[in-house]
Design a protein around this motif. Structure first.
Motif, PDB file in Angstrom:
ATOM      1  N   MET A  19       0.841  -1.193   0.000  1.00 42.19           N
ATOM      2  CA  MET A  19       0.000   0.000   0.000  1.00 42.19           C
ATOM      3  C   MET A  19       0.880   1.249   0.000  1.00 42.19           C
ATOM      4  SD  MET A  19      -3.218   0.874   2.502  1.00 42.19           S
ATOM      5  CE  MET A  19      -4.098  -0.568   1.899  1.00 42.19           C
ATOM      6  N   THR A  20       0.469   2.262  -0.775  1.00 39.53           N
ATOM      7  CA  THR A  20       1.277   3.480  -0.945  1.00 39.53           C
ATOM      8  C   THR A  20       0.381   4.702  -0.823  1.00 39.53           C
ATOM      9  OG1 THR A  20       2.730   2.294  -2.482  1.00 39.53           O
ATOM     10  CG2 THR A  20       2.877   4.689  -2.473  1.00 39.53           C
ATOM     11  N   GLU A  21       0.902   5.774  -0.290  1.00 38.67           N
ATOM     12  CA  GLU A  21       0.136   7.013  -0.181  1.00 38.67           C
ATOM     13  C   GLU A  21      -0.156   7.578  -1.570  1.00 38.67           C
ATOM     14  OE1 GLU A  21       1.822   9.942   2.334  1.00 38.67           O
ATOM     15  OE2 GLU A  21       2.081   8.586   4.039  1.00 38.67           O
ATOM     16  N   ARG A  22      -1.380   8.065  -1.723  1.00 38.13           N
ATOM     17  CA  ARG A  22      -1.780   8.686  -2.993  1.00 38.13           C
ATOM     18  C   ARG A  22      -0.809   9.792  -3.384  1.00 38.13           C
ATOM     19  NH1 ARG A  22      -6.842  11.104  -1.713  1.00 38.13           N
ATOM     20  NH2 ARG A  22      -5.587  12.808  -0.862  1.00 38.13           N
ATOM     21  N   ARG A  23      -0.406  10.607  -2.427  1.00 37.56           N
ATOM     22  CA  ARG A  23       0.492  11.727  -2.692  1.00 37.56           C
ATOM     23  C   ARG A  23       1.779  11.267  -3.366  1.00 37.56           C
ATOM     24  NH1 ARG A  23       4.828  12.914  -0.059  1.00 37.56           N
ATOM     25  NH2 ARG A  23       4.242  11.481   1.633  1.00 37.56           N
ATOM     26  N   VAL A  24       2.326  10.152  -2.904  1.00 39.79           N
ATOM     27  CA  VAL A  24       3.582   9.645  -3.454  1.00 39.79           C
ATOM     28  C   VAL A  24       3.393   9.205  -4.900  1.00 39.79           C
ATOM     29  CG1 VAL A  24       5.313   7.824  -3.243  1.00 39.79           C
ATOM     30  CG2 VAL A  24       4.443   8.970  -1.192  1.00 39.79           C
ATOM     31  N   LEU A  25       2.290   8.514  -5.171  1.00 38.32           N
ATOM     32  CA  LEU A  25       2.019   8.071  -6.543  1.00 38.32           C
ATOM     33  C   LEU A  25       1.836   9.266  -7.479  1.00 38.32           C
ATOM     34  CD1 LEU A  25      -0.508   5.157  -5.866  1.00 38.32           C
ATOM     35  CD2 LEU A  25       1.952   4.995  -6.271  1.00 38.32           C
ATOM     36  N   LEU A  26       1.097  10.259  -7.029  1.00 37.98           N
ATOM     37  CA  LEU A  26       0.850  11.432  -7.875  1.00 37.98           C
ATOM     38  C   LEU A  26       2.137  12.198  -8.147  1.00 37.98           C
ATOM     39  CD1 LEU A  26      -2.473  12.751  -6.296  1.00 37.98           C
ATOM     40  CD2 LEU A  26      -2.204  11.649  -8.528  1.00 37.98           C
ATOM     41  N   GLU A  27       2.965  12.351  -7.147  1.00 33.81           N
ATOM     42  CA  GLU A  27       4.230  13.064  -7.338  1.00 33.81           C
ATOM     43  C   GLU A  27       5.141  12.319  -8.302  1.00 33.81           C
ATOM     44  OE1 GLU A  27       5.814  13.571  -3.438  1.00 33.81           O
ATOM     45  OE2 GLU A  27       4.477  15.251  -2.939  1.00 33.81           O
ATOM     46  N   ASP A  28       5.134  10.993  -8.203  1.00 29.07           N
ATOM     47  CA  ASP A  28       5.971  10.182  -9.084  1.00 29.07           C
ATOM     48  C   ASP A  28       5.508  10.318 -10.537  1.00 29.07           C
ATOM     49  OD1 ASP A  28       8.214   8.628  -9.238  1.00 29.07           O
ATOM     50  OD2 ASP A  28       7.215   6.737  -8.818  1.00 29.07           O
ATOM     51  N   MET A  29       4.195  10.249 -10.769  1.00 27.56           N
ATOM     52  CA  MET A  29       3.664  10.384 -12.128  1.00 27.56           C
ATOM     53  C   MET A  29       3.876  11.784 -12.674  1.00 27.56           C
ATOM     54  SD  MET A  29       0.196   8.023 -12.192  1.00 27.56           S
ATOM     55  CE  MET A  29      -0.475   8.549 -10.603  1.00 27.56           C
TER      56      MET A  29
END
Length: 251
Positions: free
Chosen positions: A1-11
């Protein structure tokens, strides 16, 4: 499980949406769960895709075609209300990447179409004045009909071919989706053929009179690979599950 913020920043770091003048919102469009375990990707955030996401208990839906397009009605009623209610009711994030995903040099729809078809990329024809969307390159020389058959085989979608000359095809330009009007730039650059997703009435006359053969290979069919590749990229980098769902679309 990963924080939404981290996924959005990566993309965002990968796709650099600030470079593009788009017709929609790139990135997070509807906010859901702060923590993401399952990401479902698909071409368009249709109700069918959302229903699949609910059944799979996805925390994020990742699409190429999301909502909130320029000049569309702003009222959240009818179909739009039902779609957004589904997302909010199940705490699902909706994330959309449009032009940034078309143009990306490794995960983009255009470069992946070239890889699927075996075309050699030589560059972009609109790099200085456009947004880097009109790719061009070369392919093994073949007849116009052979290229139509190759597109049909690789994309599982029979293209509409409009012949503008009687030569074989070698020099080729392409832009996935609804980029049929880029045929003008492709013709002026001396291409033998131009491939996109859709066709307009005027495209027939442009192809015939400018001496370039046009292939309408399907908006949906030409844009499946990018969003699937982006979802797989996320899953390789983060503690999430990814599933791509292809909702059939004949256009």
């Amino acid at each position: 499980m990963t924080e939404r913020r981290v996924l959005l920043e990566d993309m965002k770091s990968l796709l650099a949406p600030q470079r593009f003048k788009d017709f929609t919102v790139n990135g997070l469009q509807v906010e859901g769960s702060e923590r993401v375990r399952r990401v479902m990707s698909g071409v368009t955030a249709s109700q069918n895709l959302l229903d699949e996401a609910v059944a799979w208990q996805a925390d994020m839906v990742l699409v190429h075609h999301g909502y909130f397009w320029k000049n569309e009605p702003v009222a959240i009623t009818g179909m739009k209300q039902r779609r957004i209610a589904t997302l909010l009711g199940h705490d699902i994030n909706l994330v959309a990447w449009h032009l940034p995903l078309d143009a990306h040099s490794t995960l983009g729809n255009n470069v992946l179409l070239a890889q699927r078809m075996g075309w050699t990329v030589r560059g972009v024809l609109d790099g200085e004045v456009g947004q880097g969307l009109l790719y061009h390159g070369e392919m093994a020389e073949c007849s116009q009909q052979t290229l139509a058959e190759q597109l049909h085989q690789q994309l599982a979608h029979k293209p509409l071919m409009i012949s503008g000359h009687d030569r074989p095809v070698r020099r080729i330009a392409w832009c996935t989706g609804g980029a049929q009007d880029m045929i003008i730039d492709a013709a002026e650059a001396g291409m033998d053929a131009f491939v996109s997703g859709e066709v307009s009435e005027r495209t027939t006359h442009l192809a015939r009179e400018m001496g370039i053969t046009y292939y309408a290979a399907g908006h949906h069919a030409t844009e499946r690979d990018g969003i699937r590749a982006l979802g797989e990229w996320l899953a390789q980098r983060h503690d999430i599950e990814h599933r791509f769902v292809d909702i059939d679309n004949p256009v």
